[in-house]
Write an enzyme that holds these catalytic residues in place. Sequence first.
Site, short mmCIF file in Angstrom:
data_model
loop_
_atom_site.label_atom_id
_atom_site.label_comp_id
_atom_site.label_asym_id
_atom_site.label_seq_id
_atom_site.Cartn_x
_atom_site.Cartn_y
_atom_site.Cartn_z
N ASP A 6 80.92 12.49 35.48
CA ASP A 6 79.99 13.44 34.85
C ASP A 6 80.49 14.86 35.10
OD1 ASP A 6 77.96 14.97 33.95
OD2 ASP A 6 76.39 14.07 35.20
N LYS A 26 73.54 6.61 36.41
CA LYS A 26 72.70 7.72 36.85
C LYS A 26 72.39 8.55 35.63
CE LYS A 26 74.11 11.48 36.77
NZ LYS A 26 75.17 12.49 36.69
N ASP A 30 65.35 37.59 32.91
CA ASP A 30 65.48 36.21 32.49
C ASP A 30 65.73 35.36 33.72
OD1 ASP A 30 65.11 36.09 29.75
OD2 ASP A 30 67.07 37.01 29.41
N GLU A 60 75.57 19.74 36.65
CA GLU A 60 74.60 18.93 37.39
C GLU A 60 75.31 17.75 38.06
OE1 GLU A 60 74.18 19.94 34.28
OE2 GLU A 60 72.28 21.02 34.18
N GLN A 95 73.92 11.91 24.11
CA GLN A 95 73.15 10.87 23.43
C GLN A 95 72.63 9.84 24.43
OE1 GLN A 95 76.25 11.88 22.22
NE2 GLN A 95 75.21 13.22 20.73
N ARG A 131 72.51 10.15 27.65
CA ARG A 131 71.83 10.87 28.73
C ARG A 131 72.04 10.20 30.09
NH1 ARG A 131 66.13 12.76 28.06
NH2 ARG A 131 65.59 10.72 27.26
#
Lengths: 551, 724
Positions: free
Chosen positions: B375, B431, B338, B379, B412, B414
């Site tokens: 955030d 961002k 994987d 990421e 939602q 994003r």
Amino acid sequence: MSMTTAGVLFVLSLVAALVAVHRPFGDHMYRVVAGTRSSRVERGIYRLVGVDPAAEQTWGVYARSVLAFSAVSLLFLYAFQRLQNHLWLSLGFDPVVPHGAWNTAVSFVTNTNWQWYSGESTMGHLVQMAGLAVQNFVSAAVGIAVAVALVRGFARSRTGELGNFWVDLTRVTLRILLPIAVLGALALMLGGVVQNLSGGTDVTTLTGGAQTVTGGPVASQEVIKELGTNGGGFYNANSAHPFENPTAWTNWLEIFLILVIPFSLPRVFGRMVGQKRQGYAIVAVMAILALAGIALTNVFELTGDGTVPQAVGAALEGKEVRFDVSNSATFAAATTLTSTGAVNSFHDSYTALGGMMTLGNMMLGEVAPGGVGAGLYGLLILAVITVFVAGLMVGRTPEYLGKKIGSREIKLASMYFLVTPALVLTGTAAAFATGNASTALNAGPHGLSEVLYAFTSASNNNGSAFAGLTVNTPWWNTALGLCMLLGRFLPVIFVLALAGSLARQQPTPASEGTLPTHRPLFVGMVVGVTVVLVALTFLPALALGPLAEGL
Amino acid sequence: MTAPLQTADAPVPGTPGRRDDRVGGGLLDPKQLLASLPDALRKLDPRTLWRNPVMLIVEIGALFTTVLAVADPSVFAIAITVWLWLTVIFANLAEAVAEGRGKAQADTLRRAKQDSVATRLVGWTPGAAANGYRDEAVPAPQLRQGDVVLVEAGQVIPGDGDVVEGIASVDESAITGESAPVIRESGGDRSAVTGGTRVLSDRIVVRITQKPGESFIDRMIALVEGANRQKTPNEIALNILLAALTIIFLLAVVTLQPMAIFAKGYQAAASDTAAITDSGVTGVVLVSLLVCLIPTTIGALLSAIGIAGMDRLVQRNVLAMSGRAVEAAGDVNTLLLDKTGTITLGNRQAAEFLPVTGVDAATLADAAQLSSLADETPEGRSVVVLAKNEYGLREREPGLIPHATFVPFTAQARMSGVDLDAGGDVRRVRKGAAAAVTKWVRDNGGRPTEQVGELVDAISGTGGTPLVVAEHVAGEPARALGVIHLKDVVKAGMRERFDEMRRMGIRTVMITGDNPRTAKAIADEAGVDDFLAEATPEDKLALIRKEQEGGRLVAMTGDGTNDAPALAQADVGVAMNTGTSAAKEAGNMVDLDSDPTKLIEIVEIGKQLLITRGALTTFSIANDIAKYFAIIPAMFAGIYPSLDRLNVMRLAGPESAILSAVVFNAIVIVALIPLALRGVRYRPASASMLLRRNLWLYGLGGIVVPFAGIKLIDLLVQFVPGIS
């Protein structure tokens, strides 16, 4: 030219001829066994015996066909000998004694051609031609057929079918053996080998004595005797007899005929499995073992120990002066390395170690290059055993040509390998234990060699005799007959069973992790495994025979 | 050698710690030999020994010489007898030591398997009201498949099953050795729980999936103890070969007797020796010859090698459900891996900042960092890290910036960002996903330039994920500052690993849900041979079938229920312990560390197992050559003096020569026990290289070592009084 130089040139010219011929001849044999078209004669034969040439056989059916054909041949040959006094061209000979007829029938059906009798004083021309010479052809063809079936097992995948025995037998006989036999017989006749149906010519010798010189269809039998690695001579003296092998160049030709099919079959193998280099690897193993065998036999004979050999510079006793030492030693090595058993000199008279080489050549299991067909399948069995040990050492389930060597395969290969040592050793031990070994001419180590040689020769289907052993007793004829029979057909059954289980497999594609079976390393390993297994099996017996005598 | 890739490095309690060797094993402690001695003696029982025909023959031989030594005692006969018994005992010792190491682990596991009382819920259905069912106390061993139990914080889970309601943190250290708790929740791929593990917080409802007495721990105990160990296919085949060799040597030795009698009769004047008399070779010598010739070395160590191989897997926290699977691992042609978690780190990371014309990179980095502070996704954090690493921007704690209102990332919206209020002058930075941010720019009166679109497309084209950064200063139209390039990060050392795989002849295939373009980019970077993009479970299954059609063996890892069919189809299916019960049932191995790269180690262990067997077989057979040179002159030089030329080792006398060979034969077994347990050294290489190396080492070594060994022993043995 010194004796050594002559010997080396003799061997080199044979090597050169075999190198030149094995490819085109192998390709021819490949086309014969892989082709699909039948000639008119062949179609006639198939109709006659009721065979559908397109029908393929599973290993079991193939094996039953081999056994049935051989059983019928055996009975026929037995009856032929027992009834020969009622047939034409019997030359007035009596029927052959039962135990002798059994022994000879087995001997010729198994491609052994062990002869307890003197051909010229026991068998009529018809028995020799229609009985023995026919078996010389078909027993050789059976060997090739079985080898081809094994190769099909490697080449095919996910099938139970291994070809058709009757088709293989017919084609090999008609398209490979017969044409060469005709050409070879003509060449031998040119060389002076006799070919007639004379019952014998009475002559007066130089000293005034009367002698009957037996003629007969010698050349025709001589050629297939060598080509089919049979070895059964028309005359008792076999290829030492000037009517069978008159000159040095017929001697060369006979050795060439002995070696040509066994050394060309690996090419057929390579072509059939689609990787010629695999064939080269097998032929390399055969060649290394054969050259070593020939070289050592020559060395031991040329540098023979003992008063007489040192006085004359080499061991000449028992050798024809027209061949000299080297051409005799090379013939002896070739005939024992293949399961031929024809002789042009008397192995019993060889130096102890030279005699051991002829023994050892047979003990290799007749794989270097071995009998027609039998040599190839014998060596492939050894390759399977080598692949198994080597394959484990590279960390994979061992595989040969993509076919996994699992427990069933190794079981069959092991059983194949067990047969001949078991027959040789138990036979020899039985001869000593029962006192039958006392028919040996010599006592001590040489006597032991004589007995050991007889069982080695019979069990490996070689057929050459060491001489010096009286074997026309019921015990010897029966025992050696059993050794020949079991030594031929048990391995054949195991080989065909192996072929069947290989053919069923789906091959694994080769990768970097796959053990390469065409490189020098692997070739060397097969050579090593063959020699070590043989040495380990027979060293104790050899120690009491030729080693005790020769060291 | 690349660094070990596994992250969980804690050993199972009670096992020796891992060594640096990729495929090494535990060291042999001399104390283990002593501790295993009683077991070794117990194994002398012929009913146990008949499973090992080679050693059974040695035992029968030892019994025979015992009778002979009692009937006609001599120092020589007694010494040979003792050493023949020792040969059998040493062989048993090898097996006992190998088993003993498993027993220690089994004891630890048994402690986890304490019998608890479970709370069975009768009549429970998903979402049933509390009064819709009743509970009852049941001893854990009486639980049946399909029973539903309630487990609360502090309780031990009574059996293997799937969580059907609730979420809890579970301490699985009893089986994995990993002390950090793991989360188990209903639904999804993390629903499986193992009996014997402990719930640390919350409460869960578990549906039992095991049959009584067949729990995961039960199977683990059986495995590590080597109870009902089945011989693997290669082991069976090797046993057949060894049996055939034994028969040949048996024949060679037995048939020697009539020939020896004949020879002695011929040389009747030769005096009797300890080796040969008028009635032939003496029984003691004949048995010695036989024992020296039959492949005792490999025969003695074969089962220990197999047990130790399984043990090496257990030490790496892998449970193989059968030895067959371990062997198959060595044969694997194709490895399905994987992408996520195996080849790449679990999440995409920011790789570069691409500003639009008119914006300098530092400004973009600053804005990107500001907007990512809130955030908390991996990421987002990677953006902050990149800004720090590339532009030296120190991470700012959200609380340290005055008048800042953070907009956290939500699935939602994003996007994430921050509103900075510098005295009424509001600057808003955002961002997020390209579409979301572009829309935000438009909504705030700006017009994203075409360049943004080009950058976004370029990043998507290479398989990366673009994030757009934008700002809006009050009174001005919003504008896009640039794009952050997020991409998959291939784990360090993977390319080397795959190169090794290729050298071993193993093809690696990456499985990913990404589109083919992205997949290709990562496949190229990681150096895998092939990839399967946009893979569904059905695609995986089809790929495995296709490979197998071509005769290849396939290995894969999986954790989800939808992996189960593929795991079952693969020749080697490694289920992650974190996965579902279905996956664990379907695979033939379970990795307790849930580390997908473990597959590579499993392949190596499988290969090492086979190599060890092959190497010791070669060694064992090669040994015979020297033994012949010791024994044959010793037996027969008395009647044929010329045979003394074969005594190339110049051994002192016939008795000391034979005894030395027997002693060497026994000692070499003990000397090789560590090798059998550890396995021969394995480095990934092509088959040719491996064969060359092992052939030199164990083939040539096998020929040479006994010459030296027997000579050395002879130098000592010849001084024993009564030995000639």
